[in-house]
Design a protein around this motif. Sequence first.
Motif, PDB file in Angstrom:
ATOM      1  N   ARG A 203      47.132  39.018  38.523  1.00 42.89           N
ATOM      2  CA  ARG A 203      48.338  38.792  37.726  1.00 42.89           C
ATOM      3  C   ARG A 203      48.024  38.003  36.465  1.00 42.89           C
ATOM      4  O   ARG A 203      47.121  37.167  36.452  1.00 42.89           O
ATOM      5  CB  ARG A 203      49.377  38.008  38.535  1.00 42.89           C
ATOM      6  CG  ARG A 203      50.120  38.789  39.592  1.00 42.89           C
ATOM      7  CD  ARG A 203      51.112  37.853  40.240  1.00 42.89           C
ATOM      8  NE  ARG A 203      51.884  38.489  41.297  1.00 42.89           N
ATOM      9  CZ  ARG A 203      52.272  37.882  42.397  1.00 42.89           C
ATOM     10  NH1 ARG A 203      51.927  36.615  42.609  1.00 42.89           N
ATOM     11  NH2 ARG A 203      53.001  38.514  43.297  1.00 42.89           N
ATOM     12  N   LYS A 204      48.824  38.241  35.426  1.00 40.40           N
ATOM     13  CA  LYS A 204      48.668  37.495  34.191  1.00 40.40           C
ATOM     14  C   LYS A 204      49.452  36.181  34.200  1.00 40.40           C
ATOM     15  O   LYS A 204      48.968  35.158  33.711  1.00 40.40           O
ATOM     16  CB  LYS A 204      49.140  38.337  33.002  1.00 40.40           C
ATOM     17  CG  LYS A 204      48.209  39.476  32.629  1.00 40.40           C
ATOM     18  CD  LYS A 204      48.743  40.187  31.390  1.00 40.40           C
ATOM     19  CE  LYS A 204      47.777  41.253  30.897  1.00 40.40           C
ATOM     20  NZ  LYS A 204      48.284  41.923  29.673  1.00 40.40           N
ATOM     21  N   ASP A 205      50.681  36.219  34.736  1.00 36.33           N
ATOM     22  CA  ASP A 205      51.574  35.075  34.568  1.00 36.33           C
ATOM     23  C   ASP A 205      51.448  34.023  35.665  1.00 36.33           C
ATOM     24  O   ASP A 205      51.690  32.850  35.428  1.00 36.33           O
ATOM     25  CB  ASP A 205      53.029  35.547  34.480  1.00 36.33           C
ATOM     26  CG  ASP A 205      53.445  36.373  35.702  1.00 36.33           C
ATOM     27  OD1 ASP A 205      52.566  36.784  36.465  1.00 36.33           O
ATOM     28  OD2 ASP A 205      54.659  36.587  35.871  1.00 36.33           O
ATOM     29  N   GLU A 206      51.083  34.397  36.858  1.00 34.42           N
ATOM     30  CA  GLU A 206      50.907  33.455  37.953  1.00 34.42           C
ATOM     31  C   GLU A 206      49.804  33.972  38.857  1.00 34.42           C
ATOM     32  O   GLU A 206      49.417  35.132  38.784  1.00 34.42           O
ATOM     33  CB  GLU A 206      52.213  33.281  38.744  1.00 34.42           C
ATOM     34  CG  GLU A 206      52.741  34.566  39.349  1.00 34.42           C
ATOM     35  CD  GLU A 206      54.055  34.370  40.068  1.00 34.42           C
ATOM     36  OE1 GLU A 206      54.395  33.216  40.374  1.00 34.42           O
ATOM     37  OE2 GLU A 206      54.752  35.368  40.342  1.00 34.42           O
ATOM     38  N   PHE A 207      49.313  33.084  39.736  1.00 29.78           N
ATOM     39  CA  PHE A 207      48.179  33.499  40.553  1.00 29.78           C
ATOM     40  C   PHE A 207      48.542  34.629  41.505  1.00 29.78           C
ATOM     41  O   PHE A 207      49.593  34.632  42.151  1.00 29.78           O
ATOM     42  CB  PHE A 207      47.630  32.326  41.359  1.00 29.78           C
ATOM     43  CG  PHE A 207      46.511  32.735  42.274  1.00 29.78           C
ATOM     44  CD1 PHE A 207      45.252  33.013  41.765  1.00 29.78           C
ATOM     45  CD2 PHE A 207      46.731  32.898  43.633  1.00 29.78           C
ATOM     46  CE1 PHE A 207      44.223  33.432  42.597  1.00 29.78           C
ATOM     47  CE2 PHE A 207      45.718  33.303  44.480  1.00 29.78           C
ATOM     48  CZ  PHE A 207      44.461  33.570  43.955  1.00 29.78           C
ATOM     49  N   GLY A 208      47.633  35.583  41.613  1.00 30.22           N
ATOM     50  CA  GLY A 208      47.772  36.678  42.558  1.00 30.22           C
ATOM     51  C   GLY A 208      46.677  37.697  42.335  1.00 30.22           C
ATOM     52  O   GLY A 208      46.491  38.188  41.220  1.00 30.22           O
ATOM     53  N   TRP A 209      45.921  38.010  43.396  1.00 32.31           N
ATOM     54  CA  TRP A 209      44.868  39.023  43.312  1.00 32.31           C
ATOM     55  C   TRP A 209      45.379  40.333  43.895  1.00 32.31           C
ATOM     56  O   TRP A 209      45.842  40.374  45.039  1.00 32.31           O
ATOM     57  CB  TRP A 209      43.632  38.597  44.110  1.00 32.31           C
ATOM     58  CG  TRP A 209      42.893  37.421  43.549  1.00 32.31           C
ATOM     59  CD1 TRP A 209      42.862  36.990  42.265  1.00 32.31           C
ATOM     60  CD2 TRP A 209      42.051  36.526  44.300  1.00 32.31           C
ATOM     61  NE1 TRP A 209      42.052  35.879  42.156  1.00 32.31           N
ATOM     62  CE2 TRP A 209      41.537  35.577  43.380  1.00 32.31           C
ATOM     63  CE3 TRP A 209      41.682  36.431  45.638  1.00 32.31           C
ATOM     64  CZ2 TRP A 209      40.681  34.550  43.771  1.00 32.31           C
ATOM     65  CZ3 TRP A 209      40.828  35.417  46.028  1.00 32.31           C
ATOM     66  CH2 TRP A 209      40.323  34.488  45.097  1.00 32.31           C
ATOM     67  N   LEU A 210      45.280  41.400  43.131  1.00 27.88           N
ATOM     68  CA  LEU A 210      45.577  42.730  43.651  1.00 27.88           C
ATOM     69  C   LEU A 210      44.453  43.138  44.597  1.00 27.88           C
ATOM     70  O   LEU A 210      43.268  42.944  44.284  1.00 27.88           O
ATOM     71  CB  LEU A 210      45.675  43.749  42.519  1.00 27.88           C
ATOM     72  CG  LEU A 210      46.861  43.636  41.561  1.00 27.88           C
ATOM     73  CD1 LEU A 210      46.687  44.628  40.418  1.00 27.88           C
ATOM     74  CD2 LEU A 210      48.154  43.907  42.293  1.00 27.88           C
ATOM     75  N   THR A 211      44.797  43.714  45.727  1.00 29.50           N
ATOM     76  CA  THR A 211      43.764  44.107  46.683  1.00 29.50           C
ATOM     77  C   THR A 211      43.911  45.567  47.076  1.00 29.50           C
ATOM     78  O   THR A 211      44.968  46.179  46.919  1.00 29.50           O
ATOM     79  CB  THR A 211      43.828  43.249  47.963  1.00 29.50           C
ATOM     80  OG1 THR A 211      45.050  43.517  48.657  1.00 29.50           O
ATOM     81  CG2 THR A 211      43.725  41.770  47.641  1.00 29.50           C
ATOM     82  N   ALA A 212      42.822  46.097  47.610  1.00 38.87           N
ATOM     83  CA  ALA A 212      42.809  47.479  48.087  1.00 38.87           C
ATOM     84  C   ALA A 212      41.869  47.576  49.277  1.00 38.87           C
ATOM     85  O   ALA A 212      40.972  46.735  49.464  1.00 38.87           O
ATOM     86  CB  ALA A 212      42.363  48.426  46.981  1.00 38.87           C
ATOM     87  N   VAL A 213      42.081  48.615  50.081  1.00 38.33           N
ATOM     88  CA  VAL A 213      41.193  48.935  51.198  1.00 38.33           C
ATOM     89  C   VAL A 213      40.958  50.441  51.177  1.00 38.33           C
ATOM     90  O   VAL A 213      41.800  51.202  50.676  1.00 38.33           O
ATOM     91  CB  VAL A 213      41.790  48.514  52.561  1.00 38.33           C
ATOM     92  CG1 VAL A 213      41.883  47.007  52.668  1.00 38.33           C
ATOM     93  CG2 VAL A 213      43.146  49.161  52.784  1.00 38.33           C
ATOM     94  N   PRO A 214      39.820  50.900  51.688  1.00 36.96           N
ATOM     95  CA  PRO A 214      39.582  52.356  51.714  1.00 36.96           C
ATOM     96  C   PRO A 214      40.459  53.048  52.755  1.00 36.96           C
ATOM     97  O   PRO A 214      40.671  52.527  53.853  1.00 36.96           O
ATOM     98  CB  PRO A 214      38.097  52.465  52.065  1.00 36.96           C
ATOM     99  CG  PRO A 214      37.757  51.182  52.740  1.00 36.96           C
ATOM    100  CD  PRO A 214      38.652  50.141  52.159  1.00 36.96           C
ATOM    101  N   ASN A 215      40.960  54.223  52.409  1.00 34.74           N
ATOM    102  CA  ASN A 215      41.704  55.016  53.388  1.00 34.74           C
ATOM    103  C   ASN A 215      40.730  55.828  54.239  1.00 34.74           C
ATOM    104  O   ASN A 215      39.506  55.644  54.149  1.00 34.74           O
ATOM    105  CB  ASN A 215      42.750  55.903  52.704  1.00 34.74           C
ATOM    106  CG  ASN A 215      42.114  56.940  51.771  1.00 34.74           C
ATOM    107  OD1 ASN A 215      40.908  57.236  51.860  1.00 34.74           O
ATOM    108  ND2 ASN A 215      42.907  57.511  50.896  1.00 34.74           N
TER     109      ASN A 215
END
Length: 284
Positions: A203-215
């Motif tokens: 995220r740009k404005d506040e903390f947060g990591w986008l995550t992903a997992v393999p299908n």
Amino acid sequence: MFISPMLLETASGPFSHDNYIFEPKIDGHRLLFSQEDGRIRLYTRHETECTKQYPELLAPFDDDILLDGEVACTDPETGLVDFENVMTRFQAKKEQRIRQLMGISPVTYVVFDILRYKGQDLRKLPLMRRKEILNSITMPNPHFGVLPFVEGAGEALFEQMEARKLEGMVGKRKNSLYMSRRSKSWQKVINWTYAEVIITGYRKDEFGWLTAVPNESGVLRPAGIVEYATQTARKEFFAKSRTLVIGEDKNFVYVEPVIKVKVKIRNWYKSGMLRSPAFVEFVV
């Protein structure tokens, strides 16, 4: 009547102690049941009234009463408490939808404390005396139940919670008074699930990591946002990610999917998203 509920501190891990009782932690939402002058009202811990959402709980006791507990739903296929089902019940607003959900996902109110009864304030009584009073009262219908507890043997109870894949346990001092704040007299131990995920952006404005997992095909799919990490971990991530940026939009910066982290979660949502993910460590 609404009284701000007593809240839990987090214990460092499972423990046993002769001065404590230990209860299963129910994966629902906090509910205060108020019957005053014969009128029943239901409240969340934040004083949001949810009386109309749970018609099966609008059954009167023999006298005015104020109870504290958790409202929960059970998955009919697995027999396990289902957090998503109770959230669906809570969010339902229209009477027809509420009636429909009563048949699909009936709720149980799991009571663990009594704060007032017959006009008497019980909060300054020790916990074990309040438990005695609670256990002496007849519940008004089968949708009400009193939460069981064990004395002293917290670690053994937690092993059972792990084996049954339940949310965890709560330890409470036997002599604790009921205080409308967070207190070390009541401590929770969460039965965390762990997962490895890949960070795909932030995220740009506040903390947060986008995550992903393999299908199943090995293609990455979104898995949610990690919003809890130490300052040291955040600094380490941003140092690593400077050379990995591949794009951005109004809200996010995207990075090459090469940084893997271990997170702890309550469980997986049915949609395949992480529930309440928190950073544990980087996976090298």
